[in-house]
Write an enzyme that holds these catalytic residues in place. Structure first.
Site, PDB file in Angstrom:
ATOM      1  N   TYR A  26       0.792  -1.223   0.000  1.00 13.93           N
ATOM      2  CA  TYR A  26       0.000   0.000   0.000  1.00 13.93           C
ATOM      3  C   TYR A  26       0.829   1.280   0.000  1.00 13.93           C
ATOM      4  O   TYR A  26       0.353   2.328   0.378  1.00 13.93           O
ATOM      5  CB  TYR A  26      -0.952  -0.019   1.206  1.00 13.93           C
ATOM      6  CG  TYR A  26      -1.721  -1.291   1.261  1.00 13.93           C
ATOM      7  CD1 TYR A  26      -2.778  -1.516   0.384  1.00 13.93           C
ATOM      8  CD2 TYR A  26      -1.360  -2.300   2.121  1.00 13.93           C
ATOM      9  CE1 TYR A  26      -3.460  -2.703   0.392  1.00 13.93           C
ATOM     10  CE2 TYR A  26      -2.037  -3.496   2.134  1.00 13.93           C
ATOM     11  CZ  TYR A  26      -3.094  -3.681   1.268  1.00 13.93           C
ATOM     12  OH  TYR A  26      -3.765  -4.862   1.284  1.00 13.93           O
ATOM     13  N   LYS A  27       2.089   1.197  -0.446  1.00 12.09           N
ATOM     14  CA  LYS A  27       2.888   2.401  -0.564  1.00 12.09           C
ATOM     15  C   LYS A  27       2.634   3.048  -1.919  1.00 12.09           C
ATOM     16  O   LYS A  27       2.221   2.412  -2.869  1.00 12.09           O
ATOM     17  CB  LYS A  27       4.374   2.066  -0.399  1.00 12.09           C
ATOM     18  CG  LYS A  27       4.747   1.637   1.014  1.00 12.09           C
ATOM     19  CD  LYS A  27       6.204   1.272   1.108  1.00 12.09           C
ATOM     20  CE  LYS A  27       6.522   0.012   0.382  1.00 12.09           C
ATOM     21  NZ  LYS A  27       7.897  -0.441   0.556  1.00 12.09           N
ATOM     22  N   ALA A  28       2.920   4.320  -2.004  1.00 16.61           N
ATOM     23  CA  ALA A  28       2.626   5.055  -3.220  1.00 16.61           C
ATOM     24  C   ALA A  28       3.897   5.277  -4.014  1.00 16.61           C
ATOM     25  O   ALA A  28       4.849   5.848  -3.516  1.00 16.61           O
ATOM     26  CB  ALA A  28       1.992   6.400  -2.871  1.00 16.61           C
ATOM     27  N   LYS A 267      -0.030   0.278  -4.255  1.00 14.40           N
ATOM     28  CA  LYS A 267      -1.044   1.203  -4.733  1.00 14.40           C
ATOM     29  C   LYS A 267      -0.740   2.613  -4.231  1.00 14.40           C
ATOM     30  O   LYS A 267      -0.101   2.805  -3.213  1.00 14.40           O
ATOM     31  CB  LYS A 267      -2.420   0.753  -4.242  1.00 14.40           C
ATOM     32  CG  LYS A 267      -2.822  -0.607  -4.795  1.00 14.40           C
ATOM     33  CD  LYS A 267      -4.201  -0.992  -4.327  1.00 14.40           C
ATOM     34  CE  LYS A 267      -4.614  -2.332  -4.901  1.00 14.40           C
ATOM     35  NZ  LYS A 267      -5.951  -2.756  -4.463  1.00 14.40           N
TER      36      LYS A 267
END
Length: 643
Positions: A26-28, A267
């Protein structure tokens, strides 16, 4: 983006009893992937013949190229801004950037098939031609000399440095079947380890996708343990590297695609480093993610088709005055609201202040038992939040404590939320989700942590009038339907929506792909949501027939009971009236001898309609033919005989 940096917790702050939450997915960040495929005699050998329909038919190199082609197709749709390149090593030919000139001589036996860039239609066409054309030239001719892995890694270093220097995520995928390329050369092994360390310092992650043949085993310890630098947190979750086997009856291509898809890019966040106020004076920072979001076709540009080839059209907007067709500049515009027949004008700053409800924050204002949140309170999709250490050190520890406490007490937090500047405030319940490894978790495909569950305001609610009481089904029907449901349950009684792509959206992308690559438009869309009718009929067909038969019998009984009840209700509800003579509108078949005698004596028999007289005559076994007078005469004679 602020979310590009990885969070690392200080060793002295770690607590063995703390339950951690995995942020890996869930890192951007934007992603740059370079797929390096080894070309060797063994990799080009076809698998042994097999009678199994699922057995491999492609060599390891062909399967790897098809996997790269599939990955490129997915990336164009799901991550259109990400880069991807394909590097072949171990080839007789050598090729680097077109503008590298003599620099290509520095990377012998390295062939840059597709340069690291956002995939274009021509790149996809070239890769597809290589995948489908088995006789394609000399690109896949293996080198006779030993290939230096240090050279391959240095070539990858140069590609990432020149093409994706500012990318937050850069990854090198190595597909090979050789677990010890420099078994007799210690200097070459040491040089490869140095080059791998250079890639690690540059921020490039090396992912290995090993292939084994037959009964051979791929041993990481002989060479690749010195090449791979793995994240310690990720290492705790998965210590092993998945090995794909060739020729064992399971498709090598499917295995490679599955292994690569398991390393999908993180994401992008919905909001980053938002203050999370748990109590007055106690703040941490969190990020938010839209884990559940409906995808829909989105137009990103306009295409001009009247030229020799399609081109992206650049749009321009010009506003004209209605009366004089004069061009109106942006500074001449004013925004106003109509109130009482007058226009009220506001400056941009005044409009901005009207929508300002304070700085972005998630502020807990209380706690409630989870059972107090009704199921109808869901008005919007929930947002997953995760701690960030960038603004407040220790956010993860506090966040985890709150998550565990809410789970333990089965409670939710009620919060005031403004997730972005100028966003409208919402009231939300902060709900905890269980760990994916927890067997009692109802959604094992969703991450463990806290979710912002938007609650409705009063204006969002409406009065719902429930329908009238419905007839209850019989116990037999319920028992039979319970058996049907049990027969049709999915394995482990879990449904993962991520495994079922949107058929309308996939069809849209299939059409775009066919037009861009000049392929034939497919005739039919693939729809994974269609029921498997044969399997359903095999598992529960007989139970369905029994249930339908029972339902049909119950329906007949219900109709009969309602008719009987209606007749009884009519008899009970008929008011008691003074006896009177028969009327002409009463059905003829229901008139008795006493009523007919009364009608004849009063002379009212003549007022009966012909149709009613015929009905009376037929009900008494008399002829209904002839004139009205004849029918009346026959009825009077019958009454005299039976009274």
């Amino acid at each position: 983006m602020s979310g590009n940096r990885d969070w690392k917790r200080e060793e002295e702050e770690e607590d063995e009893n703390d339950q951690e939450i995995d942020e890996t997915s869930y890192k951007a960040q934007k992603d740059a992937i370079l797929v390096a495929i080894e070309v060797s005699d063994k990799m080009l050998e076809p698998p042994p013949p097999s009678d199994s329909k699922k057995a491999d038919r492609d060599s390891a190199v062909q399967a790897a190229l098809k996997c790269a082609y599939s990955l490129m197709e997915q990336r164009i749709i799901s991550n259109p801004k990400d880069m991807m390149g394909i590097l072949l090593f171990g080839t007789e030919k050598s090729k680097f950037h077109e503008d590298a000139g003599s620099g290509a001589l520095g990377y012998p036996h390295c062939y840059l098939l597709t340069d690291l860039d956002v995939p274009a239609a021509e790149d996809v066409k070239a890769l597809k031609a290589l995948v489908e054309d088995d006789d394609d030239d000399d690109v896949l001719v293996p080198a006779k000399q030993t290939v230096s892995m240090a050279n391959v890694l240095f070539c990858a270093n140069q590609i990432f440095t020149t093409r994706a220097a500012n990318f937050g995520s850069r990854r090198l995928f190595i597909v090979t079947d050789n677990d010890n390329p420099h078994s007799a050369d210690k200097a070459a092994r040491s040089a490869a380890a140095v080059r791998a360390k250079d890639l690690y310092d540059l921020g490039v992650t090396i992912d290995l996708f090993p292939i084994s043949h037959g009964g051979s085993q791929f041993d990481l310890a002989t060479f690749y343990d010195d090449i791979l630098y793995r994240d310690p947190l990720a290492e705790a979750n998965s210590m092993e590297v998945s090995v794909s086997k060739s020729g064992d009856g399971i498709s090598l291509l499917s295995s490679l695609v599955s292994n690569i898809n398991s390393k999908q890019t993180p994401k992008r966040s919905l909001f980053s480093n938002l203050p999370f106020e748990i109590a007055p004076g106690l703040q941490i920072s969190v990020k938010g993610y839209n884990i559940l979001h409906k995808q829909a076709p989105a137009r990103t540009c306009y295409i001009w088709l009247d030229g020799q080839k399609p081109q992206i059209a650049t749009g321009e907007t010009t506003r004209l005055a209605e009366d004089s067709a004069r061009t109106v500049d942006k500074v001449e515009f004013k925004k106003a609201y109509k109130f009482g027949g007058e226009y009220v004008y506001f400056t941009p700053d005044e409009q901005k202040s009207l929508k300002d409800f304070g700085s972005p924050v998630i502020r807990i204002i209380g706690f409630k038992p989870k059972k107090m949140i009704p199921i109808w309170a869901s008005v919007k999709k929930s947002t997953f939040i995760f701690p960030s250490e960038e603004d407040y050190i220790g956010s993860t520890r506090v966040f985890t404590s709150l998550w565990q406490k809410l789970l333990k007490d089965d409670k939710v937090a009620i919060a005031w939320c403004i997730v972005r500047s100028n966003a409208q405030p919402i009231m939300a319940a902060i709900m905890p989700s269980k760990s994916q490894s927890d067997p009692t978790s109802a959604t094992p495909f969703l991450p463990a942590g806290l979710w912002l569950y938007p609650l409705p305001f009063v204006d969002d609610l409406r009065e719902i009038k429930p329908p009238g009481a419905l007839s209850q089904s019989s116990d037999t029907l319920k028992t039979q339907m319970r058996t049907i449901v049990q027969q049709l349950q999915l394995p482990k009684a879990m449904f993962n929506p991520l495994k079922y792509p949107n058929p309308a959206l996939q069809w849209h992308y299939k059409i775009l792909q066919a037009l861009a690559l000049e392929e034939e438009v497919p005739e039919k869309a693939e729809d994974a949501t269609l029921p498997k009718f044969k399997a359903i009929a095999k598992r529960a067909g007989g139970y369905f027939e029994d249930w339908a038969s029972t339902l049909k019998g119950d329906a007949k009984d219900a109709v009969h009971s309602r008719a009987t009840k209606r007749e009884a209700d009519d008899d009970d509800s008929r008011p008691t009236k003074r006896s009177r003579s028969v009327t002409a509108d009463k059905p003829g078949g229901s008139i008795g001898v006493k009523e007919l005698r009364e009608a004849i004596d009063n002379g009212k028999i003549a007022s009966f309609k012909v149709a009613q007289l015929k009905e009376i005559a037929e009900s008494k076994g008399l002829g209904s033919g002839g004139r009205k007078a004849d029918i009346i005469e026959r009825i009077e004679q019958w009454v005299d005989e039976n009274s």
